[in-house]
Scaffold this motif. Structure first.
Motif, mmCIF file in Angstrom:
data_model
loop_
_atom_site.group_PDB
_atom_site.id
_atom_site.type_symbol
_atom_site.label_atom_id
_atom_site.label_comp_id
_atom_site.label_asym_id
_atom_site.label_seq_id
_atom_site.Cartn_x
_atom_site.Cartn_y
_atom_site.Cartn_z
ATOM 1 N N LYS A 78 0.954 -1.131 0.045
ATOM 2 C CA LYS A 78 -0.033 -0.181 0.060
ATOM 3 C C LYS A 78 0.792 1.099 -0.119
ATOM 4 O O LYS A 78 0.201 2.381 -0.046
ATOM 5 N N GLU B 128 -15.673 -5.546 2.687
ATOM 6 C CA GLU B 128 -15.551 -6.118 4.283
ATOM 7 C C GLU B 128 -16.307 -7.540 4.244
ATOM 8 O O GLU B 128 -15.985 -8.287 5.030
ATOM 9 N N PRO C 99 -18.952 3.447 13.661
ATOM 10 C CA PRO C 99 -18.667 4.591 14.416
ATOM 11 C C PRO C 99 -19.584 5.755 14.643
ATOM 12 O O PRO C 99 -20.590 5.591 14.066
#
Ligand code: ADP
Length: 160
Positions: A41, A98, A119
């Motif tokens: 990455k 995910e 969140p």
């Protein structure tokens, strides 16, 4: 003792990550926040820098441990004795990736459960890439990261 791991690149850690850690730390006995080395990455921060920012921002959380790993999340989870993998879900856009990861990890290790936490809504549009971009253009981002991250981002841009 119920332990979970929370893997990520954390390049850098944001208040969205910290929100997820806080939620997980009330549900489980120990949360191991684990930095994926992820050289592919091309992270802005080295593994040591990412660890330092995490240590500093989690220092008041007694049941949170910070470490790093290279390789498969499920292997690291087994090594540390975790029963589950914590991931944050911000929006539908996170879901597909995910979902694939969670099912693949379940295929690799049936006894590990992926647990998704949401969140606070003020962090749903926040990610590390946005923070790196705002920092690069010297825009305001101090509401979204802990003070150590502001300091480290300033040091990075001063070195350029
Ligand atoms: P990765 O490279 O594994 O996506 P990140 O550091 O970007 O690493 O994210 C680690 C985990 O934290 C992922 O589950 C991601 O969805 C979640 N996450 C990232 N930013 C936020 C945020 N603002 N709020 C909640 N969860 C988040």
């Amino acid at each position: 003792m119920k332990k979970v791991i929370y893997p990520g690149t954390f390049d850098p850690v944001t208040n969205g990550h910290i929100d997820i850690v806080e939620r997980a730390s009330t549900l489980f006995d120990e949360v191991i926040v684990t930095v994926a080395k992820n050289p592919s990455k091309k992270p802005l921060f080295t593994v040591d820098e990412r660890l330092e920012m995490l240590h500093e921002s989690m220092k008041n959380k007694p049941n949170v441990i910070i470490d790093s790993f290279d390789g498969l999340v499920v292997e690291h989870a087994k090594e540390v004795g975790a029963i589950g993998i914590i991931r944050g879900l911000r929006a539908i856009s996170d879901f597909e990736y995910e979902f694939q990861m969670a099912l693949m990890n379940r295929k690799l290790s049936d006894e590990l459960t992926t647990i998704f936490l949401m969140p606070h809504e003020k962090y749903t549009y926040l990610n590390s890439t946005i923070i790196r971009n705002l920092a690069q253009f010297e825009a305001e981002y101090s509401d979204f990261v802990p003070p150590i991250v502001i300091q480290k981002l300033k040091e990075k841009s001063a070195k350029k």
